[in-house]
Scaffold this motif. Structure first.
Motif, PDB file in Angstrom:
ATOM      1  N   VAL A 187       3.263  -1.148  -1.886  1.00 13.26           N
ATOM      2  CA  VAL A 187       4.045  -0.816  -3.084  1.00 13.26           C
ATOM      3  C   VAL A 187       4.875  -2.036  -3.442  1.00 13.26           C
ATOM      4  O   VAL A 187       5.621  -2.563  -2.606  1.00 13.26           O
ATOM      5  CB  VAL A 187       4.957   0.400  -2.840  1.00 13.26           C
ATOM      6  N   SER A 213       8.342  -3.172  -8.244  1.00 13.09           N
ATOM      7  CA  SER A 213       8.500  -2.296  -9.411  1.00 13.09           C
ATOM      8  C   SER A 213       8.115  -0.854  -9.108  1.00 13.09           C
ATOM      9  O   SER A 213       8.206   0.013  -9.971  1.00 13.09           O
ATOM     10  CB  SER A 213       7.646  -2.814 -10.571  1.00 13.09           C
ATOM     11  N   SER A 243      -0.323  -0.915  -5.153  1.00 16.86           N
ATOM     12  CA  SER A 243      -1.465  -1.820  -5.250  1.00 16.86           C
ATOM     13  C   SER A 243      -2.647  -1.194  -4.536  1.00 16.86           C
ATOM     14  O   SER A 243      -2.531  -0.730  -3.394  1.00 16.86           O
ATOM     15  CB  SER A 243      -1.125  -3.171  -4.611  1.00 16.86           C
ATOM     16  N   GLU A 257       5.057   0.070  -8.206  1.00 14.51           N
ATOM     17  CA  GLU A 257       3.636   0.282  -8.454  1.00 14.51           C
ATOM     18  C   GLU A 257       2.854   0.155  -7.143  1.00 14.51           C
ATOM     19  O   GLU A 257       3.131  -0.729  -6.322  1.00 14.51           O
ATOM     20  CB  GLU A 257       3.109  -0.730  -9.465  1.00 14.51           C
TER      21      GLU A 257
END
Length: 238
Positions: free
Chosen positions: A18, A21, A25, A23
């Motif tokens: 992670v 941000s 991966s 997100e």
């Protein structure tokens, strides 16, 4: 279920990390074999093992690749545990010995005398299953397999010479005393010049279009020049 795996869709991805941000991966893992128990329930442990192998770079090409071989190898162990009500984390050495006896003695069809596997293939299945159990050991922090483990498997190392340069390569593999003696290796002879000439003649006379003729001719040339596998040659682009 006739098969204990299903291929992941082309969009499937394995979470890697992670970022700052928030997100996640993902590692592309389309075609990854996802493992199931014989009653259709998802097998979390075996699927994690497939993901572990994928992260190590094992091939997922053509609906599974090398990972599909590993999935096929651990399938008999999942069936054995399911049929006998054994949890993967509670396997004992006696359990594994009985499992290997069934693998070695399994017949191709009921009532026939032909064995389903050679001794070498049975050993490969056993080694993959020990590797799977070793993964579960690391995952749970338990001692499922090892010299002092529930299953008395051991890691061995051998050296082989590779290529004309004579470079030494070290290979580590799992062993168990229940493994049968390996059957003699069968030598594979190269395709003769006469057979290659016959294949080229067949291309010239049995192709339905100029495009098909050129494609087949190129693939024969690539097979002859590179010595690659069929799947490797088929993956080559213009």
């Amino acid at each position: 279920m006739s098969k204990l795996y299903r291929h992941a869709t082309s969009e499937f991805g394995l979470p890697v990390y992670v970022d700052f941000s928030g997100e996640v991966s993902l590692l592309p893992a389309g075609g990854l074999p996802l493992m199931y128990w014989p009653d259709g329930r998802w097998c979390f442990e075996a699927s994690l093992f497939m993901g572990h192998l994928a992260r190590q770079g094992l091939s997922r090409r053509y609906r599974g690749g090398t990972l599909l071989t590993y999935a096929a190898h651990i399938t008999p162990l999942l069936r054995y545990c399911f049929a006998n009500g054994i949890d993967l984390f509670t396997l004992t050495d006696n359990h594994f010995r009985l499992f290997m006896r069934g693998i070695v003695g399994e017949k191709r069809k009921r009532g026939e005398e032909t064995l389903a596997r050679s001794e070498r293939t049975s050993i490969q299945v056993g080694r993959t299953c020990l590797r799977f159990l070793s993964f579960l050991s690391d995952l749970s922090g338990s001692n499922i397999v090892g010299p002092t483990g529930q299953v008395k498997g051991e890691l061995r190392t051998t050296t082989v010479l590779t290529g004309s340069s004579g470079r030494i390569r070290r290979i580590t593999y799992w062993h168990h005393s229940s493994f049968p003696p390996p059957s003699p290796a069968r030598k594979k002879l190269p395709v003769s010049a006469d057979v290659i000439a016959s294949l080229r003649s067949a291309v010239a006379h049995n192709s339905s279009s100029v495009y098909q003729k050129k494609r087949r001719d190129i693939m024969l040339k690539l097979l002859e020049i590179t010595g690659g596998r069929r799947s490797e040659v088929a993956a080559i682009t213009v």
